[in-house]
Design a protein around this motif. Structure first.
Motif, mmCIF file in Angstrom:
data_model
loop_
_atom_site.group_PDB
_atom_site.id
_atom_site.type_symbol
_atom_site.label_atom_id
_atom_site.label_comp_id
_atom_site.label_asym_id
_atom_site.label_seq_id
_atom_site.Cartn_x
_atom_site.Cartn_y
_atom_site.Cartn_z
ATOM 1 N N SER A 148 0.816 -1.221 0.000
ATOM 2 C CA SER A 148 0.000 0.000 0.000
ATOM 3 C C SER A 148 0.848 1.268 0.000
ATOM 4 O O SER A 148 0.320 2.355 -0.214
ATOM 5 C CB SER A 148 -0.925 0.000 1.211
ATOM 6 O OG SER A 148 -0.178 0.011 2.421
ATOM 7 N N ARG A 170 -1.023 -1.612 -11.608
ATOM 8 C CA ARG A 170 -1.856 -0.576 -10.984
ATOM 9 C C ARG A 170 -0.983 0.636 -10.678
ATOM 10 O O ARG A 170 0.024 0.525 -9.964
ATOM 11 C CB ARG A 170 -2.499 -1.107 -9.708
ATOM 12 C CG ARG A 170 -3.369 -0.087 -8.960
ATOM 13 C CD ARG A 170 -3.996 -0.723 -7.752
ATOM 14 N NE ARG A 170 -4.975 -1.719 -8.160
ATOM 15 C CZ ARG A 170 -6.282 -1.469 -8.259
ATOM 16 N NH1 ARG A 170 -6.750 -0.260 -7.983
ATOM 17 N NH2 ARG A 170 -7.107 -2.416 -8.627
ATOM 18 N N ALA A 172 -0.955 3.819 -8.737
ATOM 19 C CA ALA A 172 -1.660 4.543 -7.678
ATOM 20 C C ALA A 172 -1.412 6.041 -7.775
ATOM 21 O O ALA A 172 -2.219 6.834 -7.279
ATOM 22 C CB ALA A 172 -1.224 4.020 -6.314
ATOM 23 N N ALA A 201 -6.667 5.929 -9.516
ATOM 24 C CA ALA A 201 -5.599 5.071 -10.018
ATOM 25 C C ALA A 201 -5.905 4.590 -11.431
ATOM 26 O O ALA A 201 -7.065 4.447 -11.815
ATOM 27 C CB ALA A 201 -5.402 3.876 -9.090
#
Length: 273
Positions: A148, A170, A172, A201
């Motif tokens: 994260s 991905r 972010a 995102a």
């Protein structure tokens, strides 16, 4: 004597053992000009292991890694200084002769623990977390919490009877990437799909069964977007090469590619990620 160089850019590639971090770091260095990129094995900062631990069983517990020394060396490298870095033998698990590590315009660091502390997280210009898709309980508890904290996450789903392997990238922390915008026009079912996710995102899906013609066309488009790169087809066009190119373009868009266009050379993706 301390040697000073211009402040380099630092990129972290973090993930569990077997995630392909080192191979990915080498591929990105090739794409961005390996003569201007340095590689750092962060697992070298681990405590030497006992003889009864097998090869490749490096520590997943951050308590078994000298994170303070790692952060200190990264801080010195950011200041353009040379450091005397430990080297851990991956087979014996024991420390070998240390090495001088000089800052390069772009330093690509790879290892299990690069985002474990606030000081380490503040060291990076860009951070990428690579999942294996098969993390066990120990990884869930000690390694995956770093996910994260990363700017990008890369995970490949396993191949099944119903579906080929799919790689998901991905982003972010999106940035302007015209080449990525061009991929949004690719029709569904072509093997590459760009979508938007929560919190702004971007998510790119790349399937392993992408046909060679489409893969070569996408690769040429992405290579053309790299500074001073001559579009050319890789030896193994496909999902891995496309993902590598997308990551390289993201680094360029984030401004971490410190190589002048005059110094750049023609490059192509290395096979595998």
């Amino acid at each position: 004597m301390t040697t000073h160089s211009p402040r380099p850019a630092l990129c972290a590639i973090v993930g569990d053992h077997g995630a392909g971090k080192r191979r990915l770091a080498k591929a990105l260095a090739e794409l961005l000009g390996s003569e201007h990129c340095g590689l750092i094995a962060l697992d070298d900062y681990a405590t030497p292991r006992s003889a009864d631990e097998g090869p490749g069983s490096g520590p997943r517990d951050p308590a078994a890694v000298n994170l303070a020394l790692m952060a200190q060396h990264l801080r010195l490298l950011r200041q353009g200084e040379t450091v005397f870095k430990p080297v851990l033998d991956p087979h014996s698990g024991q420390l070998g002769a240390p090495e001088f590590l000089r800052p390069a315009p772009l330093l690509l660091a790879y290892g299990v623990h690069g985002l474990s502390t606030p000081e380490l997280r503040a060291s990076w210009d860009v951070s990428l977390f690579v999942e294996t898709g098969r993390e066990d309980e120990l990884a869930q508890r000690l390694v995956l919490p770093q996910r994260s904290r990363a700017d990008l996450t890369l995970v490949a789903s396993p191949t099944t009877a119903e579906r080929p392997r799919r790689t998901e990238l991905r982003i972010a922390r999106p940035v302007a990437m015209p080449a990525l915008d061009a991929l949004r026009d690719i029709p569904p079912g072509a093997g590459v799909h760009v979508a938007s996710a929560a919190a702004g995102a971007d998510v790119i899906f790349v399937d392993d069964d992408l046909d060679d013609v489409t893969a070569a066309r996408i690769e040429a488009r992405l290579l053309a977007a790299l500074p001073a790169a001559t579009p050319r087809r890789s030896k193994r066009p496909g999902a891995d090469a496309i993902v590598q190119l997308l990551l390289a373009l993201y680094l360029v868009a984030r401004g971490v590619n410190r190589v002048s266009p005059e110094a750049a050379r023609s490059v192509h993706p290395a096979p595998g990620a």
